[in-house]
Design an enzyme around this catalytic site. Structure first.
Site, PDB file in Angstrom:
ATOM      1  CG  HIS A 531      -1.808   1.197   1.298  1.00 39.87           C
ATOM      2  ND1 HIS A 531      -2.956   1.297   0.548  1.00 39.87           N
ATOM      3  CD2 HIS A 531      -1.712   2.358   2.008  1.00 39.87           C
ATOM      4  CE1 HIS A 531      -3.542   2.462   0.806  1.00 39.87           C
ATOM      5  NE2 HIS A 531      -2.801   3.115   1.681  1.00 39.87           N
ATOM      6  CG  ASP A 580       2.031  -8.626  -2.540  1.00 43.61           C
ATOM      7  OD1 ASP A 580       2.061  -7.423  -2.203  1.00 43.61           O
ATOM      8  OD2 ASP A 580       2.880  -9.143  -3.289  1.00 43.61           O
ATOM      9  CD  GLU A 589       0.150   2.607   5.185  1.00 41.77           C
ATOM     10  OE1 GLU A 589       0.281   3.750   4.727  1.00 41.77           O
ATOM     11  OE2 GLU A 589      -0.710   2.297   6.021  1.00 41.77           O
TER      12      GLU A 589
END
Length: 607
Positions: A531, A580, A589
């Site tokens: 992310h 993922d 993240e």
């Protein structure tokens, strides 16, 4: 459509994770092992009967053999697991594989200095997260070069109405807060969180000042005669110093009763504390960030949201006091003027926190994370410890020894619990504490590390981590635990702690039930879609994926907050609650406070 894609990937991940428990698989460190280290692989889905295994060389010739060790059902992974221990095999080479139950593992190496490239890549993450400067292909690689994000950042204070209707008065000044590291996958820059990440890099330097000499890392400052690790840390330290409020400024903040014997109410509770006017000189703003969340993808140079300083907090102020005091100690005789500047800032921040001990963060702003903390005694202890280690002054000694955290049982540090950082400093830096006091602190660190080694026996994948309940950023938590193992090893010289550190890295690099390396660019199947608003090739082919050395936050079964994670609810257990997926901010993240202990641990392994 993007949410739909995220949902589909999450569903596929959940399905494949469940299927993986039904057929045999071998999970191991996809990089390999150093010759003298513990070498452990995990076999999942192969039942509970002991099985013969073979170690094959690159030509397929058996060079080792044995029988598996049955662990059985494992709550953390949801699998039935067995282990292969081939620690006795030490012959260096590439292309080794394990074979058991009709399946063969990924190839791996046995080699000295195995982690050296990983250390450099983990450090380069911080250069790539820099704000306020172009990211040069020479240092980052051509795929990751970009113009400066927020190149000249002069920001004023948030004013107006927040998410729940509270009116904030703002301020009459602006600060130049150019520089620093972007905190995570967004464009926020936080003093809380920046503090622990900075401390961790500086502590790695303090432990081995000659380990990262000038020219050893890929950064523009190479060639200036200063350790590259100090140079990288300074980029963040300069930013934190810029976040400090000038003397003489008075402002209104939500605060509990000033001077009250009990802490005031945290500002994210339903009953909002009243505003109080304070002398804010010397305090630090909590963060500088966008007024509103930016979309995915969004390279930082394209961010057009209004940038704002968010209200000062006691927590941010103590983060500044602690790291600036640490800076003053480590830059002595390297750059005396900078060291003096840091110490002045640390003293001002400490005094401001003493005046305003109950100014809490609020999570009522959109566009950035809150980093709210309802207990600040640990930050006071940490800051006092750093100031005492730097100055030796009696007032700071009194603040340290009078703290409830002095000599208490230690657990892994985190941005919301920083007391262990103070204990590590006091246990490793010579101060005026008595030998008995130092030994007491060292004993708490060693006891904590021994407890973490015991945790390896309580989960099938043999990692120094609790058996159940994986929170947001579990991989970062694991690395902080591994850092404590490294501290204990340094204090005792006992090699048993190294085995725990190896197991933690093994887990990150593939010995996990996802069969994935959580570190980009390292391993056969590694992190590819974190992310992140710039490392977003899955959404825009003109953008890159992650550079090597980026650590995913990892499995999270306690806060399934994003759309991808929500689809996994009820379909995963602890170590398998991960995807993922660029939309999976609760699972995938990246963050400076996770890569920092990862770097520390990898650097320790290289020692």
């Amino acid at each position: 459509m993007r949410k739909r894609n995220g949902w589909l990937l999450a569903t596929l991940m959940a399905t494949s994770a469940a299927a993986a428990q039904q057929s045999p698989a071998i999970d191991l460190n996809q990089l390999g092992f150093e010759p003298a280290d513990v070498k452990l692989a995990v076999v999942r889905g192969a039942g509970t009967k002991t099985l013969p295994w073979l170690l094959l060389d690159t030509d397929g010739k058996a060079v080792g053999k044995g029988e598996t060790l049955v662990y059985g059902p494992d709550a953390s992974s949801g699998a039935v697991v067995q282990r292969i221990d081939f620690s006795g095999f030490r012959r260096a080479g590439k292309g080794y594989r394990l074979s058991v139950a009709g399946v063969t593992s990924d190839p791996f190496a046995i080699a000295p200095s195995l982690y050296r490239p990983l250390v450099r890549d983990a450090a380069n993450f911080f250069y790539q997260q820099r704000a306020g400067t172009p990211i040069d292909a020479k240092f980052a690689g051509s795929a990751w070069a970009r113009p400066a994000g927020h190149a000249h950042e002069v920001a004023g204070c948030f004013s107006g109405v927040d998410e729940r209707g509270t009116v904030w008065p703002g301020c009459a000044y602006k600060l130049d807060v150019t520089g620093g590291w972007y905190d995570a996958g967004d464009h926020g820059k936080y003093v809380v969180n920046g503090g622990i990440a900075l401390w961790t890099l500086l502590n790695a330097y303090a432990r081995r000042p000659k380990a990262f000499p000038d020219g050893s890392l890929r950064i523009p400052e190479s060639g200036n005669g200063v350790s590259d690790l100090l140079d990288e840390a300074r980029w963040e330290m300069e930013f934190l110093l810029r976040m400090q409020i000038p003397d003489g400024v008075r402002t209104q903040v939500p605060s509990g009763p000033l001077g009250a014997p009990k802490p005031g109410r945290p500002a994210w509770e339903a009953s909002f504390p009243p505003f109080a006017e304070i002398d804010a000189g010397g305090m630090a703003h909590q963060k500088v960030a966008d007024r509103n969340w930016t979309a995915l993808p969004m390279p930082p140079q394209n961010d057009r949201e209004e940038r704002l300083l968010y209200p000062p907090t006691t927590g941010a102020t103590l983060n500044l006091a602690a790291t600036a005091a640490q800076c003053a100690r480590l830059w002595r005789e390297v750059d005396d003027a900078f060291a003096a500047r840091c110490l002045t800032a640390a003293r001002r921040a400490w005094a401001a926190a003493q005046r305003n001990p109950q100014v809490y963060a609020t999570s009522s702003f959109t566009g950035s994370g809150g980093y709210g903390d309802n207990s600040l005694s640990d930050e006071f202890y940490w800051a006092a410890a750093e100031l005492y280690a730097t100055t030796g002054e009696a007032a700071f000694r009194k603040a340290v020894t009078g703290s409830p955290h002095f000599g208490e049982a230690v657990r892994a540090p985190g941005w919301s619990f920083t007391a262990p950082l103070g204990t590590i400093t006091l246990a490793t830096v010579k101060t005026g504490l008595s030998d008995a006091e130092v030994q007491k602190l060292r004993a708490t660190l060693i006891a904590a590390a021994d407890g973490m080694l015991e945790q390896r026996r309580q989960n099938g994948y043999a990692i120094p981590y609790k058996a159940q309940g994986y929170p947001w950023g579990s991989n970062g938590d694991l690395m902080n635990q591994a850092m404590l193992l490294g501290v204990a090893s340094d204090l005792t010289g006992d090699s048993k702690y190294r085995g725990g550190i190896v197991s933690a890295l093994d887990y990150l690099l593939g010995r996990n039930p996802m069969g994935t390396s959580y570190v980009s660019g390292h391993g056969v199947r590694s992190l590819n879609n974190p992310h992140h608003r710039f490392w977003a090739h899955v959404l825009d082919a003109k953008l890159p994926g992650p550079p090597p050395g980026v650590l995913s936050g990892g499995p999270n079964d306690t806060a399934l907050a994003d759309p991808v994670a929500m689809q996994l609810k009820g379909k995963c257990v602890a170590q398998t609650c991960w995807a993922d997926d660029i939309h999976a901010y609760a699972l995938n993240e990246v963050a400076i406070n996770w890569n920092a202990p990862f770097f520390w641990v990898a650097a320790w392994m290289e020692d």
